[in-house]
Write an enzyme that holds these catalytic residues in place. Structure first.
Site, short mmCIF file in Angstrom:
data_model
loop_
_atom_site.label_atom_id
_atom_site.label_comp_id
_atom_site.label_asym_id
_atom_site.label_seq_id
_atom_site.Cartn_x
_atom_site.Cartn_y
_atom_site.Cartn_z
N TYR A 1 37.51 30.13 32.94
CA TYR A 1 36.43 30.96 32.41
C TYR A 1 35.82 30.37 31.13
O TYR A 1 34.63 30.52 30.89
CB TYR A 1 36.94 32.36 32.07
CG TYR A 1 36.87 33.35 33.21
CD1 TYR A 1 37.50 33.07 34.42
CD2 TYR A 1 36.20 34.55 33.07
CE1 TYR A 1 37.45 33.98 35.46
CE2 TYR A 1 36.15 35.46 34.10
CZ TYR A 1 36.78 35.18 35.29
OH TYR A 1 36.72 36.08 36.31
N LYS B 1 49.09 26.75 40.63
CA LYS B 1 48.74 25.86 41.75
C LYS B 1 49.24 24.47 41.35
O LYS B 1 48.47 23.49 41.25
CB LYS B 1 47.22 25.92 41.98
CG LYS B 1 46.74 25.16 43.19
CD LYS B 1 47.11 25.80 44.51
CE LYS B 1 46.70 24.91 45.67
NZ LYS B 1 47.28 25.34 46.96
N ASP C 1 48.10 30.56 46.33
CA ASP C 1 47.72 30.89 47.71
C ASP C 1 48.83 31.68 48.41
O ASP C 1 48.57 32.64 49.13
CB ASP C 1 47.30 29.64 48.50
CG ASP C 1 48.22 28.44 48.30
OD1 ASP C 1 49.14 28.53 47.48
OD2 ASP C 1 48.03 27.43 49.01
N ASP D 1 42.00 37.12 38.08
CA ASP D 1 40.80 37.87 38.46
C ASP D 1 40.80 38.13 39.96
O ASP D 1 40.61 39.25 40.42
CB ASP D 1 39.55 37.06 38.06
CG ASP D 1 38.27 37.76 38.48
OD1 ASP D 1 38.16 38.98 38.23
OD2 ASP D 1 37.40 37.10 39.09
N ASP E 1 41.77 41.93 42.19
CA ASP E 1 40.89 42.66 43.12
C ASP E 1 41.62 42.87 44.43
O ASP E 1 41.56 43.94 45.04
CB ASP E 1 39.59 41.87 43.38
CG ASP E 1 38.45 42.32 42.47
OD1 ASP E 1 38.75 42.77 41.34
OD2 ASP E 1 37.28 42.21 42.89
C1 IPM Z 1 37.18 41.62 35.73
C2 IPM Z 1 35.75 41.36 36.08
C3 IPM Z 1 35.15 40.41 35.06
C4 IPM Z 1 35.93 39.11 35.14
C5 IPM Z 1 33.64 40.15 35.22
C6 IPM Z 1 32.86 41.44 35.18
C7 IPM Z 1 33.14 39.17 34.21
O1 IPM Z 1 35.65 40.87 37.37
O2 IPM Z 1 37.44 42.13 34.62
O3 IPM Z 1 38.04 41.33 36.55
O4 IPM Z 1 35.63 38.25 35.97
O5 IPM Z 1 36.87 38.96 34.36
MG MG Z 2 37.47 40.81 38.42
#
Ligand code: IPM
Ligand code: MG
Length: 365
Positions: A141, A191, A223, A247, A251
Site C-alpha cells: 500500500y 508468500k 494462497d 485486506d 473481506d
Molecule cells: C479496508 C478497505 C480499505 C483498504 C480501502 C477503502 C482503502 O478496503 O479497510 O479494508 O484497502 O484498506
Molecule cells: Mg478492504
C-alpha cells in the site's frame, strides 16, 4: 473517567452507522459514569467537497488531541472519476499513516444464530472465532516507487512491497500478544516461496518467537490461507499478515460471519495489552455502501462492535466492552435483524431501531 473521542462520519452510510455507535457509547457513559467528549471532523469524499483534500491537517490535529477515533466509511460515486487527483480512500490511508496506526485487528466471529445468514455450510462455519492482525501502514500500500509513466515502448506502472525489520517486528509482536491472550496459536501468513519481503517477514517472525515460548508459531502461505478460510476456518485463531494480504483475506473472512455488516475493526498505534489504553481508530470493515445511504437500513452492528473494541483497547474498559458485545449477542438471539442478515422467522429492523435496542440493553434495561 473522561475520554476525548474524534468522530469522523465520512460518506454514504458512514454517518448513519456512526450515529448508532455514538448512541451506544453515550449509554455506556451514562450507566458507568464516564464522560465521552466528542469532536467531529471531515474525512473522505465530504472532505474533498468541502476542502479539496481527503484529509486536512485540521482533522489530523483534532484526532491527535483525542484518545480514540470513531470512523464511518469513505467513498461514493460522486468522487469516483478515475482521473480525479484525489480520492476519498486517500483520506483513510493518510489517517492510518499520519496517526501511526500500524496494527489492524479484525476479529471474525460467527454469532451462532446467524449460521443461516452465511453462504457456507453450517458444519463448516459453526464456531468460527478468529482474528486477523493486518499490518496497516507499510507493504504494498505504501511502498515507493508507486507511479505510472510513459516510455517509448508504451505505458508502465509500479507499486512496491517494502518492509523494514522494525515494521515487521512490531506487528508480529501484536500477533503474539493476541495469541497469548487467546489459544496460544499464531499463524504468520506470507508468500515466502516467491516474495523477498515475505521471506524476510518469516525470518523475523522466527526471531521474535523465542520471546513467546508459550505460543505456537506456524507459517502459512497466503494462497493456502485463503483456501483454509473456506475449507476449515475453525483451524484458524490468530493470523498476522502483510497489508494487502490482510485486506483481501478479511473481506473473504467476513463472509464466515454472515455479513460485512457484522465485522468491527481496531487500528492501533501500539501493542495491545489487557487493561492499558492505546490510541486507536475504530471502524467497521464495510464500505460506504452509497446505494443504501439515507435509507437507514444499513447494519450498525459492525460499528457498535467497533465501539466495544474502543472501550477495550483505547480506554481499558473491559467490562463495559463485554456489556456492549453481550447486548449485540442478545439482540441477535431475540431474532432482530437488519436486511443483510435476515433469515426466515426473524424480525427485520432498520439502522436506528437496531441501535436503540442495543442501547437499551447496554443501559441496563
Ligand atoms: C479496508 C478497505 C480499505 C483498504 C480501502 C477503502 C482503502 O478496503 O479497510 O479494508 O484497502 O484498506
Ligand atoms: Mg478492504
Amino acid at each position: 473517567m473522561k475520554f476525548n473521542v474524534a468522530i469522523l462520519p465520512g460518506d454514504g452510510i458512514g454517518p448513519e452507522v456512526v450515529n448508532e455507535g455514538i448512541k451506544v457509547l453515550q449509554t455506556v457513559g451514562k450507566r458507568f459514569g464516564h464522560e465521552f467528549n466528542l469532536t467531529y471532523g471531515l474525512i473522505g469524499g465530504i472532505s474533498i467537497t468541502q476542502t479539496g483534500e481527503a484529509l486536512t491537517k485540521e482533522t489530523l490535529k483534532m484526532c491527535r488531541h483525542c484518545q480514540a477515533v470513531l470512523h464511518g466509511a469513505v467513498g461514493g460515486p460522486k468522487w469516483d472519476d478515475p482521473k480525479a487527483k484525489v480520492r476519498p480512500e486517500d483520506g483513510l490511508l493518510a489517517i492510518r499513516k499520519g496517526l501511526g496506526l500500524f496494527a489492524n485487528l479484525r476479529p471474525v466471529k460467527l454469532f451462532p444464530p446467524l449460521v443461516n445468514a452465511t453462504n457456507l455450510k453450517p458444519e463448516i462455519v459453526t464456531g468460527v472465532d478468529l482474528v486477523v492482525v493486518r499490518e496497516l501502514t507499510g507493504g504494498l500500500y505504501f511502498g515507493r516507487p508507486k507511479r505510472q509513466w510513459r516510455t517509448s515502448r508504451g505505458r508502465r506502472a509500479v507499486d512496491t512491497m517494502a518492509y523494514s525489520e522494525q515494521e515487521i517486528e512490531r506487528i508480529i509482536r501484536v500477533g503474539f500478544e493476541l495469541a497469548r491472550a487467546r489459544k496460544k496459536k499464531l499463524i504468520s501468513v506470507d508468500k515466502a516461496n516467491v516474495l523477498e519481503t515475505s521471506h524476510f517477514w518469516r525470518q523475523i517472525a522466527m526471531e521474535v518467537a523465542p520471546e513467546y515460548p508459550d505460543v505456537n508459531l506456524e507459517h502459512m502461505l497466503v494462497d493456502t490461507c485463503s483456501m483454509q478460510l473456506i475449507q476449515n476456518p475453525r483451524y484458524l485463531d490468530v493470523l498476522v499478515t502483510e497489508n494487502t494480504f490482510g485486506d483481501i483475506l478479511t473481506d473473504e473472512a467476513s463472509m464466515l460471519a454472515g455479513s460485512m455488516g457484522m465485522l468491527p475493526s481496531a487500528s492501533l498505534a501500539g501493542v495491545p495489552q489487557e487493561g492499558t489504553g492505546i490510541f486507536g481508530l475504530y471502524e467497521s470493515i464495510h464500505g460506504s455502501a452509497p446505494s443504501l445511504a439515507g435509507k437507514y437500513m444499513a447494519n450498525p452492528l459492525a460499528t457498535i462492535l467497533s465501539v466495544a473494541m474502543m472501550l477495550r483497547h483505547s480506554f481499558g474498559l473491559t467490562q463495559e466492552a463485554r456489556i456492549v458485545e453481550t447486548a449485540v449477542e442478545t439482540t441477535i438471539s431475540e431474532g432482530y435483524r437488519t436486511f443483510d442478515i435476515m433469515s426466515e422467522g426473524t424480525t427485520k429492523v432498520g439502522t436506528r431501531e437496531m441501535g436503540d435496542m442495543i442501547a437499551l440493553k447496554v443501559g441496563g434495561q
